[in-house]
Design an enzyme around this catalytic site. Structure first.
Site, PDB file in Angstrom:
ATOM      1  N   GLY A  47      29.067  29.498  34.325  1.00 12.58           N
ATOM      2  CA  GLY A  47      30.507  29.293  34.414  1.00 12.58           C
ATOM      3  C   GLY A  47      31.129  30.062  35.557  1.00 12.58           C
ATOM      4  O   GLY A  47      30.597  31.070  36.022  1.00 12.58           O
ATOM      5  N   GLN A  52      37.638  34.348  40.022  1.00  9.55           N
ATOM      6  CA  GLN A  52      36.397  34.926  40.525  1.00  9.55           C
ATOM      7  C   GLN A  52      36.143  34.569  41.993  1.00  9.55           C
ATOM      8  O   GLN A  52      35.299  35.185  42.631  1.00  9.55           O
ATOM      9  CB  GLN A  52      35.212  34.480  39.673  1.00  9.55           C
ATOM     10  CG  GLN A  52      35.260  35.056  38.269  1.00  9.55           C
ATOM     11  CD  GLN A  52      34.079  34.599  37.470  1.00  9.55           C
ATOM     12  OE1 GLN A  52      34.079  33.522  36.889  1.00  9.55           O
ATOM     13  NE2 GLN A  52      33.036  35.423  37.459  1.00  9.55           N
ATOM     14  N   CYS A  90      28.453  38.809  33.780  1.00  6.22           N
ATOM     15  CA  CYS A  90      29.478  38.138  34.579  1.00  6.22           C
ATOM     16  C   CYS A  90      29.170  38.308  36.063  1.00  6.22           C
ATOM     17  O   CYS A  90      28.757  39.387  36.492  1.00  6.22           O
ATOM     18  CB  CYS A  90      30.841  38.742  34.242  1.00  6.22           C
ATOM     19  SG  CYS A  90      32.225  38.037  35.134  1.00  6.22           S
ATOM     20  N   LEU A  91      29.404  37.245  36.814  1.00 10.08           N
ATOM     21  CA  LEU A  91      29.221  37.310  38.264  1.00 10.08           C
ATOM     22  C   LEU A  91      30.108  38.376  38.897  1.00 10.08           C
ATOM     23  O   LEU A  91      29.763  38.938  39.934  1.00 10.08           O
ATOM     24  CB  LEU A  91      29.556  35.950  38.894  1.00 10.08           C
ATOM     25  CG  LEU A  91      28.549  34.834  38.668  1.00 10.08           C
ATOM     26  CD1 LEU A  91      29.152  33.499  39.085  1.00 10.08           C
ATOM     27  CD2 LEU A  91      27.272  35.108  39.429  1.00 10.08           C
ATOM     28  N   HIS A 132      34.490  32.750  27.630  1.00 11.43           N
ATOM     29  CA  HIS A 132      34.358  33.714  28.725  1.00 11.43           C
ATOM     30  C   HIS A 132      35.224  33.314  29.916  1.00 11.43           C
ATOM     31  O   HIS A 132      35.973  34.130  30.451  1.00 11.43           O
ATOM     32  CB  HIS A 132      32.878  33.798  29.137  1.00 11.43           C
ATOM     33  CG  HIS A 132      32.604  34.720  30.277  1.00 11.43           C
ATOM     34  ND1 HIS A 132      32.049  35.962  30.109  1.00 11.43           N
ATOM     35  CD2 HIS A 132      32.785  34.577  31.613  1.00 11.43           C
ATOM     36  CE1 HIS A 132      31.919  36.546  31.293  1.00 11.43           C
ATOM     37  NE2 HIS A 132      32.347  35.727  32.231  1.00 11.43           N
ATOM     38  N   GLU A 133      35.136  32.039  30.323  1.00 18.23           N
ATOM     39  CA  GLU A 133      35.880  31.590  31.509  1.00 18.23           C
ATOM     40  C   GLU A 133      37.382  31.516  31.241  1.00 18.23           C
ATOM     41  O   GLU A 133      38.188  31.862  32.108  1.00 18.23           O
ATOM     42  CB  GLU A 133      35.346  30.252  32.010  1.00 18.23           C
ATOM     43  CG  GLU A 133      33.872  30.268  32.406  1.00 18.23           C
ATOM     44  CD  GLU A 133      33.449  31.402  33.327  1.00 18.23           C
ATOM     45  OE1 GLU A 133      34.267  31.861  34.160  1.00 18.23           O
ATOM     46  OE2 GLU A 133      32.305  31.854  33.212  1.00 18.23           O
ATOM     47  N   HIS A 136      38.872  34.833  31.619  1.00 18.52           N
ATOM     48  CA  HIS A 136      39.145  35.145  33.031  1.00 18.52           C
ATOM     49  C   HIS A 136      40.536  34.657  33.444  1.00 18.52           C
ATOM     50  O   HIS A 136      41.224  35.315  34.214  1.00 18.52           O
ATOM     51  CB  HIS A 136      38.115  34.475  33.951  1.00 18.52           C
ATOM     52  CG  HIS A 136      36.899  35.287  34.210  1.00 18.52           C
ATOM     53  ND1 HIS A 136      36.922  36.508  34.858  1.00 18.52           N
ATOM     54  CD2 HIS A 136      35.593  35.037  33.935  1.00 18.52           C
ATOM     55  CE1 HIS A 136      35.687  36.972  34.956  1.00 18.52           C
ATOM     56  NE2 HIS A 136      34.859  36.105  34.404  1.00 18.52           N
TER      57      HIS A 136
END
Length: 162
Positions: A47, A52, A90-91, A132-133, A136
């Protein structure tokens, strides 16, 4: 299309509540295309949210292996059911993974890339990725929800992150 640089904590864009997309035009389509390319360039990730890549808009892309990508614009969770302990990374927080609670299943609503209203009922990895996304989009990171602060641990490069 382009692979965009990933914003890393403590970049302030990651903590901002994003703005709703008011119209799906050429710039939004390009953002989505670039986000998809960026996501697929990051092996093992499922994702990506617009913050991000430095864009404070309610846009997410989910890419579960062997399934079609999901583009969700103005996404929001409308229902959570159950609870399960998961490991998550997470990225934007590279090299770490932590344990937290996520719903067993979620229902989300939003728009697809064509501006059509969609509703997604999900469980498992897709449910976790959606939560999760969407977090964000509200300026919330998984580290804010850790079960215990010491559950955050350094990982080896081959371990999977969301």
């Amino acid at each position: 299309m382009a692979v965009l640089p990933i914003r890393i904590v403590p970049d302030p864009v990651l903590r901002q509540k994003t703005k709703r997309v008011t119209g799906i035009d050429k710039s939004i389509r390009k953002l989505v295309a670039d986000m998809r390319e960026t996501l697929h360039a990051e092996e093992g990730r499922v994702g990506l949210a617009a913050p991000q890549v430095g864009v404070s808009l309610r846009v997410t892309v989910i890419g579960i292996p062997d399934e079609e990508d999901i583009v969700l614009i103005n996404g929001e969770v409308v229902r959570r059911k159950g609870q399960r302990l998961v490991s998550e990374g997470c990225l934007s927080i590279p090299g770490y993974i932590g344990e937290l609670y996520r719903a067993e299943s979620v229902t989300v609503k939003g728009l697809d890339i064509n501006g059509k209203e969609i509703r997604i009922k999900a469980e498992g990895l897709l449910s976790q990725a959606l939560e999760h996304e969407i977090d964000h989009l509200d300026g919330v990171l998984y580290i804010d929800k850790l079960e215990k602060p010491d559950s955050l641990r350094k990982i080896q490069p081959e371990e999977v992150e969301i």
